[in-house]
Design a protein around this motif. Structure first.
Motif, PDB file in Angstrom:
ATOM      1  N   ALA A 161      34.543  35.533  64.332  1.00 19.41           N
ATOM      2  CA  ALA A 161      33.792  35.191  63.118  1.00 19.41           C
ATOM      3  C   ALA A 161      32.914  36.357  62.681  1.00 19.41           C
ATOM      4  CB  ALA A 161      32.940  33.944  63.359  1.00 19.41           C
ATOM      5  N   GLY A 162      32.328  37.076  63.654  1.00 18.01           N
ATOM      6  CA  GLY A 162      31.514  38.241  63.314  1.00 18.01           C
ATOM      7  C   GLY A 162      32.322  39.348  62.672  1.00 18.01           C
ATOM      8  N   THR A 163      33.543  39.572  63.166  1.00 17.97           N
ATOM      9  CA  THR A 163      34.417  40.590  62.564  1.00 17.97           C
ATOM     10  C   THR A 163      34.822  40.190  61.155  1.00 17.97           C
ATOM     11  OG1 THR A 163      35.264  41.164  64.761  1.00 17.97           O
ATOM     12  CG2 THR A 163      36.567  41.881  62.868  1.00 17.97           C
ATOM     13  N   TRP A 164      35.151  38.925  60.956  1.00 18.81           N
ATOM     14  CA  TRP A 164      35.479  38.455  59.606  1.00 18.81           C
ATOM     15  C   TRP A 164      34.283  38.625  58.670  1.00 18.81           C
ATOM     16  CZ3 TRP A 164      38.099  33.112  61.007  1.00 18.81           C
ATOM     17  CH2 TRP A 164      39.375  33.370  61.529  1.00 18.81           C
ATOM     18  N   ALA A 165      33.083  38.305  59.146  1.00 20.42           N
ATOM     19  CA  ALA A 165      31.898  38.387  58.295  1.00 20.42           C
ATOM     20  C   ALA A 165      31.631  39.812  57.823  1.00 20.42           C
ATOM     21  CB  ALA A 165      30.681  37.849  59.043  1.00 20.42           C
ATOM     22  N   ARG A 166      32.071  40.796  58.584  1.00 18.05           N
ATOM     23  CA  ARG A 166      31.865  42.197  58.204  1.00 18.05           C
ATOM     24  C   ARG A 166      33.028  42.775  57.415  1.00 18.05           C
ATOM     25  NH1 ARG A 166      30.387  44.995  63.753  1.00 18.05           N
ATOM     26  NH2 ARG A 166      31.849  43.407  64.520  1.00 18.05           N
ATOM     27  N   GLY A 167      34.034  41.982  57.153  1.00 25.25           N
ATOM     28  CA  GLY A 167      35.147  42.458  56.331  1.00 25.25           C
ATOM     29  C   GLY A 167      36.497  42.384  56.980  1.00 25.25           C
ATOM     30  N   GLY A 168      36.559  42.232  58.294  1.00 27.94           N
ATOM     31  CA  GLY A 168      37.823  42.038  58.987  1.00 27.94           C
ATOM     32  C   GLY A 168      38.465  43.281  59.545  1.00 27.94           C
ATOM     33  N   ASP A 169      38.329  44.417  58.879  1.00 31.59           N
ATOM     34  CA  ASP A 169      39.005  45.646  59.305  1.00 31.59           C
ATOM     35  C   ASP A 169      37.963  46.674  59.722  1.00 31.59           C
ATOM     36  OD1 ASP A 169      40.660  47.764  59.789  1.00 31.59           O
ATOM     37  OD2 ASP A 169      41.343  48.029  57.722  1.00 31.59           O
ATOM     38  N   PRO A 170      37.788  46.927  61.033  1.00 30.62           N
ATOM     39  CA  PRO A 170      36.781  47.900  61.466  1.00 30.62           C
ATOM     40  C   PRO A 170      37.030  49.308  60.950  1.00 30.62           C
ATOM     41  CG  PRO A 170      37.478  46.506  63.293  1.00 30.62           C
ATOM     42  CD  PRO A 170      38.418  46.245  62.162  1.00 30.62           C
ATOM     43  N   GLY A 171      38.279  49.610  60.582  1.00 30.71           N
ATOM     44  CA  GLY A 171      38.580  50.944  60.093  1.00 30.71           C
ATOM     45  C   GLY A 171      38.361  51.130  58.609  1.00 30.71           C
ATOM     46  N   ALA A 172      38.045  50.058  57.892  1.00 29.40           N
ATOM     47  CA  ALA A 172      37.836  50.157  56.449  1.00 29.40           C
ATOM     48  C   ALA A 172      36.492  50.816  56.152  1.00 29.40           C
ATOM     49  CB  ALA A 172      37.904  48.777  55.814  1.00 29.40           C
ATOM     50  N   PRO A 173      36.385  51.554  55.035  1.00 24.46           N
ATOM     51  CA  PRO A 173      35.123  52.249  54.710  1.00 24.46           C
ATOM     52  C   PRO A 173      33.940  51.314  54.532  1.00 24.46           C
ATOM     53  CG  PRO A 173      36.942  53.073  53.362  1.00 24.46           C
ATOM     54  CD  PRO A 173      37.456  51.865  54.071  1.00 24.46           C
ATOM     55  N   GLY A 174      34.154  50.137  53.962  1.00 29.91           N
ATOM     56  CA  GLY A 174      33.035  49.238  53.687  1.00 29.91           C
ATOM     57  C   GLY A 174      32.807  48.189  54.748  1.00 29.91           C
ATOM     58  N   PHE A 175      33.343  48.405  55.962  1.00 27.81           N
ATOM     59  CA  PHE A 175      33.209  47.408  57.028  1.00 27.81           C
ATOM     60  C   PHE A 175      31.734  47.212  57.386  1.00 27.81           C
ATOM     61  CE2 PHE A 175      33.143  46.298  61.610  1.00 27.81           C
ATOM     62  CZ  PHE A 175      33.860  45.110  61.549  1.00 27.81           C
ATOM     63  N   GLY A 176      31.285  45.966  57.350  1.00 28.90           N
ATOM     64  CA  GLY A 176      29.908  45.657  57.692  1.00 28.90           C
ATOM     65  C   GLY A 176      28.911  45.952  56.592  1.00 28.90           C
ATOM     66  N   SER A 177      29.372  46.034  55.357  1.00 24.53           N
ATOM     67  CA  SER A 177      28.474  46.343  54.248  1.00 24.53           C
ATOM     68  C   SER A 177      27.519  45.180  53.995  1.00 24.53           C
ATOM     69  CB  SER A 177      29.284  46.627  52.982  1.00 24.53           C
ATOM     70  OG  SER A 177      29.981  45.462  52.561  1.00 24.53           O
ATOM     71  N   PRO A 178      26.351  45.446  53.405  1.00 25.11           N
ATOM     72  CA  PRO A 178      25.417  44.352  53.087  1.00 25.11           C
ATOM     73  C   PRO A 178      26.036  43.287  52.196  1.00 25.11           C
ATOM     74  CG  PRO A 178      24.322  46.483  52.912  1.00 25.11           C
ATOM     75  CD  PRO A 178      25.775  46.767  53.114  1.00 25.11           C
ATOM     76  N   ALA A 179      26.945  43.689  51.299  1.00 26.38           N
ATOM     77  CA  ALA A 179      27.569  42.702  50.412  1.00 26.38           C
ATOM     78  C   ALA A 179      28.420  41.714  51.205  1.00 26.38           C
ATOM     79  CB  ALA A 179      28.412  43.413  49.354  1.00 26.38           C
ATOM     80  N   ASP A 180      29.176  42.225  52.170  1.00 26.44           N
ATOM     81  CA  ASP A 180      29.997  41.334  52.988  1.00 26.44           C
ATOM     82  C   ASP A 180      29.132  40.391  53.825  1.00 26.44           C
ATOM     83  OD1 ASP A 180      32.366  42.338  52.031  1.00 26.44           O
ATOM     84  OD2 ASP A 180      32.661  43.758  53.668  1.00 26.44           O
ATOM     85  N   LEU A 181      28.095  40.932  54.436  1.00 31.11           N
ATOM     86  CA  LEU A 181      27.214  40.095  55.252  1.00 31.11           C
ATOM     87  C   LEU A 181      26.498  39.051  54.395  1.00 31.11           C
ATOM     88  CD1 LEU A 181      25.674  42.782  57.647  1.00 31.11           C
ATOM     89  CD2 LEU A 181      27.492  41.146  58.138  1.00 31.11           C
ATOM     90  N   ALA A 182      26.097  39.442  53.177  1.00 29.39           N
ATOM     91  CA  ALA A 182      25.431  38.488  52.286  1.00 29.39           C
ATOM     92  C   ALA A 182      26.394  37.380  51.862  1.00 29.39           C
ATOM     93  CB  ALA A 182      24.881  39.215  51.062  1.00 29.39           C
ATOM     94  N   LEU A 183      27.656  37.752  51.639  1.00 30.37           N
ATOM     95  CA  LEU A 183      28.654  36.755  51.252  1.00 30.37           C
ATOM     96  C   LEU A 183      28.891  35.762  52.392  1.00 30.37           C
ATOM     97  CD1 LEU A 183      30.586  35.856  49.029  1.00 30.37           C
ATOM     98  CD2 LEU A 183      32.282  37.462  49.942  1.00 30.37           C
ATOM     99  N   ALA A 184      28.976  36.274  53.623  1.00 31.09           N
ATOM    100  CA  ALA A 184      29.141  35.381  54.774  1.00 31.09           C
ATOM    101  C   ALA A 184      27.926  34.479  54.935  1.00 31.09           C
ATOM    102  CB  ALA A 184      29.367  36.209  56.042  1.00 31.09           C
ATOM    103  N   ALA A 185      26.723  35.049  54.754  1.00 27.78           N
ATOM    104  CA  ALA A 185      25.502  34.253  54.887  1.00 27.78           C
ATOM    105  C   ALA A 185      25.424  33.184  53.802  1.00 27.78           C
ATOM    106  CB  ALA A 185      24.279  35.168  54.823  1.00 27.78           C
ATOM    107  N   ALA A 186      25.825  33.520  52.578  1.00 28.10           N
ATOM    108  CA  ALA A 186      25.803  32.538  51.496  1.00 28.10           C
ATOM    109  C   ALA A 186      26.754  31.384  51.784  1.00 28.10           C
ATOM    110  CB  ALA A 186      26.169  33.216  50.176  1.00 28.10           C
ATOM    111  N   THR A 187      27.948  31.696  52.305  1.00 29.87           N
ATOM    112  CA  THR A 187      28.896  30.642  52.664  1.00 29.87           C
ATOM    113  C   THR A 187      28.319  29.735  53.737  1.00 29.87           C
ATOM    114  OG1 THR A 187      30.741  32.142  52.144  1.00 29.87           O
ATOM    115  CG2 THR A 187      31.226  30.203  53.484  1.00 29.87           C
ATOM    116  N   LEU A 188      27.681  30.335  54.724  1.00 31.51           N
ATOM    117  CA  LEU A 188      27.089  29.545  55.798  1.00 31.51           C
ATOM    118  C   LEU A 188      25.966  28.644  55.272  1.00 31.51           C
ATOM    119  CD1 LEU A 188      26.739  28.844  58.790  1.00 31.51           C
ATOM    120  CD2 LEU A 188      25.300  30.885  59.020  1.00 31.51           C
ATOM    121  N   VAL A 189      25.110  29.192  54.424  1.00 32.50           N
ATOM    122  CA  VAL A 189      23.994  28.413  53.883  1.00 32.50           C
ATOM    123  C   VAL A 189      24.506  27.261  53.027  1.00 32.50           C
ATOM    124  CG1 VAL A 189      22.036  28.499  52.298  1.00 32.50           C
ATOM    125  CG2 VAL A 189      22.334  30.296  54.006  1.00 32.50           C
TER     126      VAL A 189
END
Length: 543
Positions: A161-189
């Protein structure tokens, strides 16, 4: 005049597992299951197909086969007919454990997929062969073991779930971006808010689905929704038997596939135990055997149509726990939707529109729910006395080693690393072994009658079946029993109190009525026999 009594009785309502919901409730509940498993189902064929350099048409065929086999396996699991399937809301799909062995088998081979599918056929046949034997393992899963394993199922999936929340692909340039984390947090809330505000209503039970839909809508203006799969997916696909070539049987690849199959069988059994606890329908030998037969048949059919080793998905167990919708027919409809997606890939691409950060936010909930189920099971084990606390601590350590450090066992031989590299499998093996060694081998308790003074023994003397022993049904590991000369052992291993059969998950058998080692919660104590006329009660008879 009194009214005449009638013989009419109200019909007994069905068990929640066998309940058939109205269509307006069954469809969204089934879609919730499809959405929660889709990413885990499609990831293995996508990773393997991309690594092998398959064409888009071949990759679509691989995905269609994975969806079709998952749907058929899920339908078989839920219906449970002719000894095939568990008869519980259990979801089947491609095992992620097959990715690394499949890629290793493909190195240096031009026809990699026929070799992989040949090994998959043999692995499925092995599962069918071992099902009658493997199902007997349920007797080795008392609450201290099953609780550990179920807890590890949930904890080991939380990093996913943590890997998905950061974008899914550790090799991608935007992996773990604030936008991805905010989107995961919004879904959870949103999920938690819907679950809290609509508690007691049906919409509260499909909070996961509502949270994912809302998260996807939020992701559209952020540019996080990829529409390419929807435009490129073919309208219709029909999996062809041996469409990638006739199967080839390579002994080394078959051996690796057999290890992966055994790992999948253990993980599936753990998920089944968790589901039995959530659905309040205890798992028995025949339940596990039926589940493994469905697993084996799905794996064999996968080798024919172009899919991989099947397993049971724990995230859907967490979804059952969270939604409290335990109807197996909801998951049957989920399987039918997967079959339809296998024939009409456009439908599958609609589910693929859900961004991985959205799935990550929802995954925190249903993966964590599995861990909570395991903790709830552990409360049924006596952790304050005996060896159970030690069993839990060591089991969790071995189960979390590969989760916290995926390279922990890389220096070991490949088959051993494959087995221990799964935290669920490693924890399961350690828990079963320690429970046998510490709780059942030899004396079986921490009390040592040879180290107890004669004064203590005399003070606890009673009128039992053995002079100076405890009364029947009053055995305790902390209250020693005096044995006749020439006998050894104490507690359940002694001669005064026959040892019961091996404890099952549903509780220990106690044919003698001694109450050992404890009575299940809510069970009345066995009646105590009255002393013989003219005899005086011993010290142990006073309360």
């Amino acid at each position: 005049m009194l009214p005449r009594a009638t013989d009419r009785t109200s019909p007994t309502p069905p068990h929640p597992v066998d309940e058939i919901l109205p269509a307006r409730r069954m469809l969204p509940a089934a879609l919730q299951h499809v959405a929660s498993m889709y990413a885990g189902l499609t990831a293995p064929p996508l990773i393997i197909g991309s690594a092998l350099g398959l064409t888009p048409a071949q990759l679509s065929a691989l995905l269609a086969a994975a969806l079709l086999i998952a749907g058929l396996g899920t339908i078989a699991q839920t219906l449970g007919v002719y000894g095939v399937g568990a008869g519980l809301p259990l979801v089947n799909g491609v095992s992620f454990a097959v990715v690394a062995p499949a890629l290793a088998a493909a190195q240096g081979r031009d026809s990699a997929l026929p070799v992989i599918f040949g090994a998959t056929l043999v692995a499925g046949a092995l599962c069918l062969l071992l099902a009658p034997v493997f199902c007997r393992l349920v007797r080795f899963f008392p609450p201290v073991v099953s609780g550990c394993v179920i807890t590890l199922v949930g904890i080991s999936l939380l990093p996913v779930a943590g890997t998905w929340a950061r974008g899914g692909d550790p090799g991608a340039p935007g992996f773990g971006s604030p936008a991805d984390l905010a989107l995961a947090a919004a879904t959870l809330v949103i999920t938690l808010t819907v679950h809290r505000m609509l508690s007691g209503r049906f919409l509260g039970r499909v909070a996961i689905l509502i949270g994912m839909l809302a998260g996807t809508l939020i992701a559209v203006p952020l540019g996080k929704v990829d529409l390419d799969p929807l435009t490129q997916a073919p309208l219709f696909a029909l999996p062809t038997p041996f469409g990638f070539g006739a199967p080839q049987f390579v002994p080394t690849v078959i051996a690796t596939a057999a290890v992966v199959m055994i790992v999948s069988m253990m993980e599936s059994t753990a998920a089944l135990l968790a589901l039995g606890a959530v659905a309040e329908r205890p798992v028995q030998d025949r339940t596990i055997a039926g589940s493994l037969r469905a697993l084996g048949l799905a794996t064999v059919l996968g080798g024919v149509l172009g899919s991989f080793t099947s397993t049971s998905y724990a995230q859907n167990v967490g979804l059952v726990s969270l939604s409290r919708i335990r109807s197996r027919y909801v998951v049957t409809l989920c399987g039918a939707i997967l079959v339809l997606m296998g024939f009409v890939p456009v439908l599958g691409s609609l589910v693929a529109l859900v961004p991985l950060p959205v799935l990550g936010g929802a995954g925190v909930v249903f993966f964590g729910s599995v861990a909570v189920t395991g903790i709830r099971t552990l409360t049924k084990a006596a952790l304050g006395t005996g060896h159970n606390a030690l069993i839990v601590s060591v089991t969790l350590a071995f189960g979390l080693f590969p989760v916290l450090d995926p390279d922990f066992y890389d220096r070991l031989p490949a088959p051993v690393a494959t087995v221990l590299g799964s935290g669920i499998t490693a924890g399961c093996l350690v828990a079963v072994l320690l429970n046998y060694l510490l709780n059942h081998l030899g004396r079986g308790t921490e009390a040592d009658p040879d180290a107890i003074s004669a004064e203590q023994v005399a003070a606890l003397g009673t009128t039992g079946t053995v002079p100076g022993g405890n009364p029947p049904g009053d055995w305790s590991p902390f209250r020693p029993s005096v044995r006749p000369s020439g006998t050894r052992g104490h507690g359940p291993s002694g001669t005064a109190h026959p040892a019961p059969a091996w404890p099952y998950l549903t509780g220990p058998a106690d044919p003698a009525g001694t109450g050992w080692p404890h009575r299940p919660h809510g069970t009345p104590a066995p009646p105590r026999s009255s002393p013989a006329p003219g005899s005086s009660p011993g010290a142990g008879d006073s309360r």
